[in-house]
Design a protein around this motif. Sequence first.
Motif, PDB file in Angstrom:
ATOM      1  N   GLY A  77       0.751  -1.418   0.125  1.00 60.55           N
ATOM      2  CA  GLY A  77       0.344   0.182   0.005  1.00 60.55           C
ATOM      3  C   GLY A  77       0.927   1.146   0.338  1.00 60.55           C
ATOM      4  O   GLY A  77       0.270   2.026  -0.159  1.00 60.55           O
ATOM      5  N   ASN A  87       1.454   9.537   1.256  1.00 56.70           N
ATOM      6  CA  ASN A  87       1.580   8.085   1.879  1.00 56.70           C
ATOM      7  C   ASN A  87       0.608   7.760   2.519  1.00 56.70           C
ATOM      8  O   ASN A  87      -0.457   7.262   2.783  1.00 56.70           O
ATOM      9  N   ARG A  89      -1.430   9.469   4.142  1.00 52.76           N
ATOM     10  CA  ARG A  89      -3.114  10.226   3.764  1.00 52.76           C
ATOM     11  C   ARG A  89      -4.172   9.211   3.066  1.00 52.76           C
ATOM     12  O   ARG A  89      -4.917   8.895   2.973  1.00 52.76           O
ATOM     13  N   TYR A  90      -2.939   9.360   2.180  1.00 53.54           N
ATOM     14  CA  TYR A  90      -3.785   7.970   0.973  1.00 53.54           C
ATOM     15  C   TYR A  90      -4.053   6.555   1.823  1.00 53.54           C
ATOM     16  O   TYR A  90      -5.177   6.310   1.696  1.00 53.54           O
ATOM     17  N   ILE A  91      -3.391   5.884   2.765  1.00 51.59           N
ATOM     18  CA  ILE A  91      -3.437   5.084   3.599  1.00 51.59           C
ATOM     19  C   ILE A  91      -4.981   5.541   4.830  1.00 51.59           C
ATOM     20  O   ILE A  91      -5.870   4.176   5.076  1.00 51.59           O
ATOM     21  N   ARG A  93      -7.347   7.350   4.112  1.00 59.63           N
ATOM     22  CA  ARG A  93      -8.821   7.443   3.455  1.00 59.63           C
ATOM     23  C   ARG A  93      -9.072   5.597   3.620  1.00 59.63           C
ATOM     24  O   ARG A  93      -9.471   6.076   3.097  1.00 59.63           O
ATOM     25  N   LEU A  94      -7.948   5.052   3.558  1.00 54.11           N
ATOM     26  CA  LEU A  94      -8.289   3.461   2.937  1.00 54.11           C
ATOM     27  C   LEU A  94      -8.555   3.051   3.856  1.00 54.11           C
ATOM     28  O   LEU A  94      -9.511   2.647   3.724  1.00 54.11           O
ATOM     29  N   TYR A  95      -8.671   3.498   5.330  1.00 52.41           N
ATOM     30  CA  TYR A  95      -9.278   2.795   6.157  1.00 52.41           C
ATOM     31  C   TYR A  95     -10.003   3.778   7.146  1.00 52.41           C
ATOM     32  O   TYR A  95     -10.723   3.688   8.590  1.00 52.41           O
ATOM     33  N   GLY A  96     -10.686   4.456   5.868  1.00 52.78           N
ATOM     34  CA  GLY A  96     -11.601   5.465   6.361  1.00 52.78           C
ATOM     35  C   GLY A  96     -11.423   6.720   7.762  1.00 52.78           C
ATOM     36  O   GLY A  96     -12.347   6.899   8.472  1.00 52.78           O
TER      37      GLY A  96
END
Length: 217
Positions: A77, A87, A89-91, A93-96
Amino acid sequence: MLEFENVSKSFWTGKTRKVILDRASFRVNLGHSLGILAPNGTGKTTIVNMMAGLEKPDEGTIRKTCRVSFPLGFMGGVVGKHTGKENARYIARLYGLDPDYVEAFSRWLCGIEEYFDMPVGTYSSGMKARFTFSLLLAMEFDIYLIDEGMPSSTDVEFNRKAGSILRDRLASATVIVVSHQPSTLEKFCRSAAVLRDGRLHMFDTLEEAKRMYDYAA
């Protein structure tokens, strides 16, 4: 609750089929941490990855009714060409989760200063380990997965901060740890299993598991 029901997993090595699990069934209930003893090369990391949902079983069912972490040190990821900030911020969003919080927490914990705004692909192995560990600790899970093969950090200050946070989390969480060393399990678990030839032998106590493990060694 994390449950394996008749789960099988194997790989073709080019010459023979290597069996990791053969119709294994077991359950890990919240509040009851589990250690798995297995010699090197028997598929410990594969089992942890299946628990996290990173790998699929060949047969059988894996059920989860709680939040299960990705393995400590896992780099999946995380995109090398993106910065630590991007990265994180992306992670999130991935986990809400709140991207601002995850970014701020990770930036503070990993302590890599200006490198946080540089591509992760430019990080040293130690910096990558600190960054991925900080992402895991930015999130709270019901079950934490610990693979003895995970990368470690040599930074004393990071180990002090991260270790303190992890101890607090584990005090109220459930742990599944896989290792070839019984001493590693003693830090986390009272009950354990032994993996041999694709079979997972469950024991009520770590001492019972150690006796079988030492006998078969």
